[in-house]
Design a protein around this motif. Structure first.
Motif, PDB file in Angstrom:
ATOM      1  N   GLY A 146      17.232   8.336 -23.735  1.00 53.90           N
ATOM      2  CA  GLY A 146      17.911   9.456 -23.282  1.00 53.90           C
ATOM      3  C   GLY A 146      19.046  10.020 -23.953  1.00 53.90           C
ATOM      4  O   GLY A 146      19.126   9.716 -25.376  1.00 53.90           O
ATOM      5  N   GLN A 147      20.122  10.554 -23.532  1.00 54.61           N
ATOM      6  CA  GLN A 147      21.368  10.959 -23.981  1.00 54.61           C
ATOM      7  C   GLN A 147      22.008   9.755 -24.857  1.00 54.61           C
ATOM      8  O   GLN A 147      21.816   8.677 -24.447  1.00 54.61           O
ATOM      9  N   SER A 177      24.604   6.798 -25.785  1.00 50.92           N
ATOM     10  CA  SER A 177      25.606   5.958 -25.179  1.00 50.92           C
ATOM     11  C   SER A 177      26.858   6.480 -24.965  1.00 50.92           C
ATOM     12  O   SER A 177      27.548   6.786 -26.256  1.00 50.92           O
ATOM     13  N   SER A 178      27.695   6.144 -23.853  1.00 57.02           N
ATOM     14  CA  SER A 178      29.050   6.420 -23.871  1.00 57.02           C
ATOM     15  C   SER A 178      29.518   5.035 -23.322  1.00 57.02           C
ATOM     16  O   SER A 178      30.667   5.019 -23.040  1.00 57.02           O
ATOM     17  N   ALA A 204      20.718   2.865 -16.016  1.00 56.82           N
ATOM     18  CA  ALA A 204      20.777   3.931 -17.230  1.00 56.82           C
ATOM     19  C   ALA A 204      19.691   4.682 -17.235  1.00 56.82           C
ATOM     20  O   ALA A 204      19.381   6.168 -17.383  1.00 56.82           O
ATOM     21  N   TYR A 228      19.617   7.934 -14.785  1.00 58.02           N
ATOM     22  CA  TYR A 228      20.722   9.036 -15.488  1.00 58.02           C
ATOM     23  C   TYR A 228      20.221   9.290 -16.743  1.00 58.02           C
ATOM     24  O   TYR A 228      20.851  10.093 -17.430  1.00 58.02           O
ATOM     25  N   ASN A 229      19.320   8.903 -17.267  1.00 57.15           N
ATOM     26  CA  ASN A 229      18.617   9.239 -18.595  1.00 57.15           C
ATOM     27  C   ASN A 229      19.610   9.204 -19.645  1.00 57.15           C
ATOM     28  O   ASN A 229      19.826   9.918 -20.574  1.00 57.15           O
ATOM     29  N   GLN A 230      20.314   7.966 -19.670  1.00 55.41           N
ATOM     30  CA  GLN A 230      21.392   7.617 -20.727  1.00 55.41           C
ATOM     31  C   GLN A 230      20.886   6.318 -21.312  1.00 55.41           C
ATOM     32  O   GLN A 230      20.239   5.406 -20.811  1.00 55.41           O
ATOM     33  N   THR A 231      21.530   5.857 -22.335  1.00 54.79           N
ATOM     34  CA  THR A 231      21.552   4.744 -23.241  1.00 54.79           C
ATOM     35  C   THR A 231      22.915   3.927 -22.988  1.00 54.79           C
ATOM     36  O   THR A 231      24.003   4.600 -22.589  1.00 54.79           O
ATOM     37  N   PHE A 257      27.930   5.209 -15.102  1.00 54.10           N
ATOM     38  CA  PHE A 257      27.337   6.212 -15.887  1.00 54.10           C
ATOM     39  C   PHE A 257      27.583   7.483 -15.481  1.00 54.10           C
ATOM     40  O   PHE A 257      27.966   7.823 -14.227  1.00 54.10           O
ATOM     41  N   ASP A 258      27.484   8.645 -16.430  1.00 52.28           N
ATOM     42  CA  ASP A 258      27.987   9.949 -16.081  1.00 52.28           C
ATOM     43  C   ASP A 258      26.894  10.544 -15.398  1.00 52.28           C
ATOM     44  O   ASP A 258      25.612  10.413 -15.677  1.00 52.28           O
TER      45      ASP A 258
END
Length: 655
Positions: free
Chosen positions: A410-411, A413-414, A434, A437-440, A645-646
């Motif tokens: 996904g998006q 990583s932050s 993760a 929210y489709n994030q790394t 996560f955002d």
């Protein structure tokens, strides 16, 4: 002529064997004060080097030496007692040892009989391995090293043994000096893995053995005064090493010179009947030393296996080890020693060969049968199978240990996760959040290494190298949040383990002592966290998960097998007996340092309630894979990291 020169009996060497095995026993049975008794094994290596050099060179000079005779003599000395000890343990283990431990006994027994157990234990010396006290024949690594020495050394000596003695001595001295120099240098370059390699492998012990060869080539002192001083100084050096070294000492290395040079001095003295070690009891212990050494470790493991401890029990176990060693000497060793002369007892050798093969086959059978779980009821077998599965479960990829790895899809990583294996343990929970929210997220972790800049481990150079990169990685602007997860109490809460750490600086890596260690760790940690906050990063710190003082799957297996039931009544354990999950008191340290914006997030806190902590699930399955790491499924269930996560609009879920 049998191709073997039997050395004369020397009371000083027999006495050295008694000192060596006594040091090993007192150390392994945790007798107070003898923290360096492991050096007794190195005493044995020097003795072997001396005797093997004597046997080969005298045989060459008398034209009586043959490789066949040499190897047969060594086998008669080592194999029968080793075979007997393993056979007795395997038979008894079939009745009283659970399948997990029994399978491990099979592996240990087979590799010991093949004289390759040092390789097996080296391969087992990684971070997630059984505690040494649970490996039934761990002590046979030294026999394997010695046998590998027997294979190579006589061949080399047969080639160079015809050289003039002065050239031969130069070769021995050169090899020994270079060898010990490398032992001092390599651990600093290779870190913890190199230390394990050197500990278990023959080349690292070869300089100790060639030192024994140097003593033979030097001959004996020219005066009684020199001999007397050499013996006294040598004995004192060995005994001193038993008291001043401990597990934090790099071994083998320069420190090992104290006991091995002491041993060399005693052998060099060659005082015969005048030896300080000619006491009758000392001589008996020296005679029985090999068999005592063989039997003491299974006795030690049995204490741990059956949860037996206490001063009286440990001293009784030492007495039992000596008694078993005495019986083994008279009923096994002595019966085979007569065959060295080639007269009688040859049938014993043939019987021993058959028995040796049968015991090896039995060990292989134990391995292939997965520890013979059919000894238990069907309901017990199901629980035992789960404990076996628990020991092997670990989701964090091995190739990501010690380097930056991105997980999820996904998006970009932050989120940056720093830490050791306790951070790696929570990967399933992180991935679960993760994915929502489709994030790394990125992991920069190393098992056994506290993620604090400038902190390193004396035995693992990779730890310091990794921590030197943390600040650059965290401050490069890629991340919004940093999560730090360490086994805080193992590094900073336990004074004994604090001394394993050091702080990197202009003078290298300076070691902590017991008092200033926590202060230094606290300062470095708070300085790092303050810098993260100052750079606008959101910081979360995760305390340790509750850790019982025992391996949970192994304990479940023992209880299930012993009681032959699938219902244990072992689902909770008193919280006060657990290793506290915040004795380092991270929350208090942050507040005292004026850092109020750090989130202390403890997903494992739900494991403990009403002064009891969960060990198993409702079906009796273990929640842990060992004594301090949760299983992946449990980490996934408990690890709700959604707030880190955002959300879709870019705002933090935790705001």
């Amino acid at each position: 002529m049998n191709g073997y020169v039997k050395p004369r009996l020397r009371k000083d060497i027999n006495g050295l064997r008694a000192i060596a095995v006594s040091g090993v026993l007192l150390y392994h049975f945790n007798i107070s004060g003898f923290i360096g008794g492991f050096g007794g094994v190195d005493v044995f290596f020097v003795i072997s080097g001396y005797l093997m050099t004597l046997i080969v060179l005298r045989g060459l000079s008398q034209n009586t030496y043959t490789l066949r005779g040499f190897y047969l003599a060594r086998l008669r000395r080592i194999a029968p007692a080793l075979m007997t000890m393993i056979a007795v343990c395997v038979v008894c283990g079939a009745m009283i040892v659970d399948p997990i431990s029994y399978k491990q006994m099979g592996y240990s027994g087979l590799t010991s009989l093949l004289f390759i157990s040092n390789f097996y234990y080296y391969l087992q010396s990684g971070y997630f391995t059984e505690a040494a006290e649970s490996m039934w024949f761990l002590h046979t690594w030294s026999l394997s090293v010695e046998w590998q020495f027997y294979i190579i050394y006589p061949i080399v000596l047969a080639i160079i043994g015809r050289f003039p003695s002065r050239y031969l001595l130069l070769i021995f001295v050169g090899f020994t000096v270079v060898g010990f120099s490398l032992l001092a240098f390599l651990p600093m370059v290779g870190g913890g893995n190199m230390s394990s390699l050197l500990f278990y492998m023959f080349p690292a012990r070869a300089p100790e053995m060639t030192l024994g060869g140097i003593v033979y080539l030097l001959g004996t002192p020219r005066s009684n005064t020199t001999a007397r001083y050499a013996e006294v100084i040598g004995i004192l050096a060995i005994l001193l090493s038993f008291f001043i070294f401990d597990l934090s000492t790099i071994w083998p290395g320069f420190a090992a010179l104290l006991p091995v040079l002491g041993t060399a001095a005693v052998i060099y003295s060659d005082r015969g009947e005048q030896s300080l070690l000619s006491n009758r009891m000392v001589q008996r212990i020296g005679e029985w030393s090999y068999s005592i050494y063989l039997w003491h470790w299974p006795v030690r493991v049995s204490l741990r296996y059956f949860d037996l401890d206490g001063t009286a029990i440990r001293w009784s176990a030492i007495g039992l080890s000596i008694a078993l060693g005495m019986l083994s000497f008279y009923f096994v060793e002595k019966r085979f020693s007569a065959s060295r002369s080639g007269t009688g007892s040859n049938w014993l050798l043939k019987l021993s060969s058959v028995g040796y093969t049968l015991v090896a086959v039995a060990c292989a059978g134990v391995i292939c049968s997965q520890g013979w779980p059919e000894r238990s009821s069907r309901s017990t077998r199901s629980l035992l199978a789960d404990t076996v599965a628990a020991k092997s479960e670990w989701q964090f990829p091995a190739n990501c240990d010690g380097r930056l790895c991105r997980f999820g899809s996904g998006q970009p990583s932050s989120v940056l996760v720093l830490g050791d294996s306790h951070a790696q343990m929570w990967l399933p929970g992180f991935l679960n959040s993760a994915k929502k929210y489709n994030q790394t997220l990125d992991f920069f972790t190393l098992a056994g290494c506290p993620s604090v800049p400038r902190v390193a481990k004396r035995s693992n150079i990779a730890c310091g190298e990794l921590n030197s990169q943390i600040e650059h990685l965290a401050f490069q602007g890629r991340y919004k949040k940093v999560i730090i997860i360490n086994a805080w109490n193992d590094y900073f809460g336990d004074f004994r383990k604090t001394t394993m750490l050091c702080v990197t600086g202009v003078r290298g890596c300076e070691s902590f002592d017991a008092v200033t260690g926590k202060q230094a760790a606290q300062l470095l940690l708070t300085t790092f966290v303050s810098a993260l906050v100052a750079h606008g990063l959101k910081v979360s710190i995760v305390p340790d998960a509750p850790s019982p003082p025992f391996d949970v799957p192994n304990t479940i297996a023992k209880i299930a097998f012993r009681e032959n039931t699938g219902s244990l009544g072992f689902d909770r354990y008193p919280e006060q007996k657990m290793r506290p999950n915040d004795s380092f008191n991270i929350s208090q340290i942050m507040v005292q340092s004026g850092i109020n914006s750090v989130d202390i997030f403890n997903p494992s806190a739900v494991l403990c309630a009403d002064s009891l902590c969960k060990m198993t699930g409702s079906s009796g399955h273990s929640l842990y894979r060992d004594n301090n790491h949760l299983r992946p499924a449990i980490a996934r269930e408990l690890g709700d990291f959604d707030s880190l996560f955002d959300g879709p609009n870019g705002t933090s879920r935790g705001q």
